[in-house]
Design an enzyme around this catalytic site. Structure first.
Site, PDB file in Angstrom:
ATOM      1  N   ASP A 132       0.851  -1.198   0.000  1.00  0.00           N
ATOM      2  CA  ASP A 132       0.000   0.000   0.000  1.00  0.00           C
ATOM      3  C   ASP A 132       0.886   1.246   0.000  1.00  0.00           C
ATOM      4  OD1 ASP A 132      -2.241  -1.571   0.195  1.00  0.00           O
ATOM      5  OD2 ASP A 132      -2.704  -1.054   2.268  1.00  0.00           O
ATOM      6  N   ARG A 182      -1.699  -0.717  -8.426  1.00  0.00           N
ATOM      7  CA  ARG A 182      -3.072  -0.322  -8.082  1.00  0.00           C
ATOM      8  C   ARG A 182      -3.109   1.210  -8.136  1.00  0.00           C
ATOM      9  NH1 ARG A 182      -3.854  -1.009  -2.100  1.00  0.00           N
ATOM     10  NH2 ARG A 182      -4.116  -3.209  -2.514  1.00  0.00           N
ATOM     11  N   HIS A 225     -14.467   3.925  -5.841  1.00  0.00           N
ATOM     12  CA  HIS A 225     -15.925   3.722  -5.720  1.00  0.00           C
ATOM     13  C   HIS A 225     -16.661   4.740  -6.572  1.00  0.00           C
ATOM     14  CE1 HIS A 225     -13.911   2.758  -1.866  1.00  0.00           C
ATOM     15  NE2 HIS A 225     -14.447   1.605  -2.144  1.00  0.00           N
ATOM     16  N   ARG A 287     -12.156   6.529   6.237  1.00  0.00           N
ATOM     17  CA  ARG A 287     -13.258   6.294   5.299  1.00  0.00           C
ATOM     18  C   ARG A 287     -14.355   7.342   5.507  1.00  0.00           C
ATOM     19  NH1 ARG A 287      -9.629   3.324   4.247  1.00  0.00           N
ATOM     20  NH2 ARG A 287      -9.262   5.159   2.993  1.00  0.00           N
TER      21      ARG A 287
HETATM   22  C1  FAD Z   1      -9.070  -1.218  -2.961  1.00  0.00           C
HETATM   23  C2  FAD Z   1      -8.566   0.117  -2.510  1.00  0.00           C
HETATM   24  C3  FAD Z   1      -7.246   0.223  -2.059  1.00  0.00           C
HETATM   25  C4  FAD Z   1      -6.764   1.474  -1.660  1.00  0.00           C
HETATM   26  N1  FAD Z   1      -5.436   1.606  -1.308  1.00  0.00           N
HETATM   27  C5  FAD Z   1      -4.939   2.838  -1.018  1.00  0.00           C
HETATM   28  C6  FAD Z   1      -3.555   3.048  -0.754  1.00  0.00           C
HETATM   29  O1  FAD Z   1      -2.739   2.116  -0.755  1.00  0.00           O
HETATM   30  N2  FAD Z   1      -3.138   4.312  -0.471  1.00  0.00           N
HETATM   31  C7  FAD Z   1      -3.999   5.382  -0.473  1.00  0.00           C
HETATM   32  O2  FAD Z   1      -3.574   6.517  -0.241  1.00  0.00           O
HETATM   33  N3  FAD Z   1      -5.316   5.205  -0.710  1.00  0.00           N
HETATM   34  C8  FAD Z   1      -5.806   3.978  -0.975  1.00  0.00           C
HETATM   35  N4  FAD Z   1      -7.145   3.831  -1.220  1.00  0.00           N
HETATM   36  C9  FAD Z   1      -8.079   4.957  -0.962  1.00  0.00           C
HETATM   37  C10 FAD Z   1      -8.184   5.885  -2.159  1.00  0.00           C
HETATM   38  O3  FAD Z   1      -6.991   6.603  -2.311  1.00  0.00           O
HETATM   39  C11 FAD Z   1      -9.342   6.896  -1.968  1.00  0.00           C
HETATM   40  O4  FAD Z   1      -9.065   7.676  -0.826  1.00  0.00           O
HETATM   41  C12 FAD Z   1     -10.696   6.267  -1.792  1.00  0.00           C
HETATM   42  O5  FAD Z   1     -10.875   5.153  -2.627  1.00  0.00           O
HETATM   43  C13 FAD Z   1     -11.803   7.309  -2.101  1.00  0.00           C
HETATM   44  O6  FAD Z   1     -11.781   7.711  -3.446  1.00  0.00           O
HETATM   45  P1  FAD Z   1     -12.811   7.133  -4.555  1.00  0.00           P
HETATM   46  O7  FAD Z   1     -12.085   7.112  -5.845  1.00  0.00           O
HETATM   47  O8  FAD Z   1     -13.272   5.779  -4.081  1.00  0.00           O
HETATM   48  O9  FAD Z   1     -14.020   8.085  -4.632  1.00  0.00           O
HETATM   49  P2  FAD Z   1     -14.437   9.405  -3.788  1.00  0.00           P
HETATM   50  O10 FAD Z   1     -13.613  10.548  -4.269  1.00  0.00           O
HETATM   51  O11 FAD Z   1     -14.433   9.089  -2.319  1.00  0.00           O
HETATM   52  O12 FAD Z   1     -15.926   9.562  -4.232  1.00  0.00           O
HETATM   53  C14 FAD Z   1     -16.291  10.114  -5.487  1.00  0.00           C
HETATM   54  C15 FAD Z   1     -17.745   9.819  -5.784  1.00  0.00           C
HETATM   55  O13 FAD Z   1     -17.908   8.387  -5.842  1.00  0.00           O
HETATM   56  C16 FAD Z   1     -19.169   8.017  -5.301  1.00  0.00           C
HETATM   57  N5  FAD Z   1     -18.972   7.184  -4.073  1.00  0.00           N
HETATM   58  C17 FAD Z   1     -17.839   7.082  -3.339  1.00  0.00           C
HETATM   59  N6  FAD Z   1     -18.001   6.238  -2.306  1.00  0.00           N
HETATM   60  C18 FAD Z   1     -19.274   5.800  -2.375  1.00  0.00           C
HETATM   61  C19 FAD Z   1     -20.044   4.912  -1.588  1.00  0.00           C
HETATM   62  N7  FAD Z   1     -19.545   4.290  -0.516  1.00  0.00           N
HETATM   63  N8  FAD Z   1     -21.337   4.709  -1.952  1.00  0.00           N
HETATM   64  C20 FAD Z   1     -21.864   5.331  -3.034  1.00  0.00           C
HETATM   65  N9  FAD Z   1     -21.179   6.196  -3.807  1.00  0.00           N
HETATM   66  C21 FAD Z   1     -19.902   6.424  -3.503  1.00  0.00           C
HETATM   67  C22 FAD Z   1     -19.871   9.308  -4.976  1.00  0.00           C
HETATM   68  O14 FAD Z   1     -20.571   9.731  -6.098  1.00  0.00           O
HETATM   69  C23 FAD Z   1     -18.713  10.265  -4.719  1.00  0.00           C
HETATM   70  O15 FAD Z   1     -19.031  11.609  -4.864  1.00  0.00           O
HETATM   71  C24 FAD Z   1      -7.629   2.599  -1.654  1.00  0.00           C
HETATM   72  C25 FAD Z   1      -8.946   2.471  -2.117  1.00  0.00           C
HETATM   73  C26 FAD Z   1      -9.417   1.261  -2.554  1.00  0.00           C
HETATM   74  C27 FAD Z   1     -10.810   1.168  -3.061  1.00  0.00           C
END
Ligand code: FAD
Length: 305
Positions: A132, A182, A225, A287
């Site tokens: 990560d 990733r 997401h 989160r």
């Molecule tokens: C598998 C995985 C591994 C990760 N590993 C790391 C890592 O190693 N280091 C790191 O810094 N970060 C990591 N992250 C976190 C990542 O950097 C983001 O902070 C996190 O995923 C939020 O960004 P997003 O792209 O999901 O969307 P966001 O910017 O949170 O959301 C954008 C839009 O997506 C939709 N949305 C988002 N969440 C939801 C929900 N729960 N339900 C419905 N709609 C939703 C909404 O429309 C929202 O406005 C990881 C995330 C994932 C999924």
């Protein structure tokens, strides 16, 4: 994102008293909702349920910023035991690790030894380990160690964060090693001198990195997401004739379960990041900082026996 709530939840994530209390009631609040369980054994039924639907998993033992050598050793052993259990139970699961939980903040030689021990076991059982990415101040050390390990071990990957200005160059530098990457937006609070802070700029850079990485032909994970990023990836893959088996979508356990299943039904590879362990509080607060409506997971957990 509402900056005030983001700062508030990030502040709470570092509160020691709340962290201690959360560990005490963690079992009922978090298990099976935002984490697999408080130990790996209790996560296994949740992994099997996902695997039965054709959804793959990567598990992460919660805990970071370790400063005690003994704790870093225990975390390493936990990871090795988890890999052995994955093999014994024939789970379709990879492993994710945070270098600060294995000793990055103590000694680079220590964390290198720990990673080599883990990767030797992972090689034996053909389990991929993704490192990560943590905050920006640890990014260079993480990429340096990843590059070194990649020359010795095949089954190791890492993460690139779209909010960092440096990420495109990092992808260029890593390319010759054919790395499993990733791609994520980035989860930490970073200074405007090193990272995009506006949502739109982060999304634009995310798109750019997705295209760049998919065009290399190297198997890639798009972890998000965000529907607009998922849609972008699907369309791009179609336009560029990139087969569905050249990339996967990743999401966090407990989030967007319907979307995960829909993507799988459309023929995409889907992998769920499932954290486990009793140190779940900081993870949960991050989160919430991303999306305060994620509080519903905690409320659902409170009513669960
Ligand atoms: C598998 C995985 C591994 C990760 N590993 C790391 C890592 O190693 N280091 C790191 O810094 N970060 C990591 N992250 C976190 C990542 O950097 C983001 O902070 C996190 O995923 C939020 O960004 P997003 O792209 O999901 O969307 P966001 O910017 O949170 O959301 C954008 C839009 O997506 C939709 N949305 C988002 N969440 C939801 C929900 N729960 N339900 C419905 N709609 C939703 C909404 O429309 C929202 O406005 C990881 C995330 C994932 C999924």
């Amino acid at each position: 994102m509402d900056a005030l709530s983001r700062d508030f939840f990030l502040f709470l994530s570092k509160n020691r008293g709340l962290n201690y209390m959360a560990r005490r009631w963690g079992k009922s609040v978090a298990s099976g909702t935002i984490i697999g369980g408080i130990d790996f054994e209790s996560s296994i039924p949740h992994i099997k349920r996902l695997n039965e639907k054709g959804i793959q998993v990567t598990v992460d033992h919660l805990g970071e910023f370790v400063t005690d050598i003994q704790v870093a050793k225990e975390r390493t052993q936990e990871c090795i035991t988890t890999i052995q259990t994955i093999a014994a139970e024939k789970l379709d699961t990879q492993v994710s690790v945070k270098l600060t939980s294995l000793g990055l903040d103590i000694d680079i030689n220590l964390v290198r030894d720990h990673m080599r021990d883990i990767l030797r076991e992972a090689t034996k059982h053909e389990v991929l380990v993704t490192i990560d990415m943590e905050n920006e101040s640890r990014c260079q050390a993480t990429l340096d160690l990843f590059t070194e390990l990649k020359q010795e071990f095949k089954l190791v990957g890492t993460v690139i964060q779209a909010y960092l200005f440096r990420s495109e160059n990092d992808l260029n530098d890593l390319n010759e090693h054919q790395p499993f990457i990733r791609l994520v937006k980035g989860a930490y609070k970073e200074e405007a001198s090193v990272a995009h802070t506006e949502k739109q700029d982060i999304s634009e850079n995310f798109k750019k990195l997705i295209q760049k990485q998919l065009e290399t032909g190297i198997y890639t994970a798009v972890a998000t997401h965000d529907d607009s990023m998922i849609q972008y990836t699907k369309q791009l893959a179609e336009e560029l004739n990139i087969p569905k088996d050249q990339f996967e979508f990743q999401m966090l356990y407990g989030m967007r379960a319907k979307t995960q299943e829909d993507l799988k039904a459309e023929g995409y590879n889907v992998r769920i990041y499932m954290p486990y362990g009793d140190d779940w509080y900081g993870y949960f607060m991050r989160r919430l900082a991303e999306k305060p409506s994620n509080i519903s997971f905690a409320l659902k957990g409170l009513t669960k026996k």
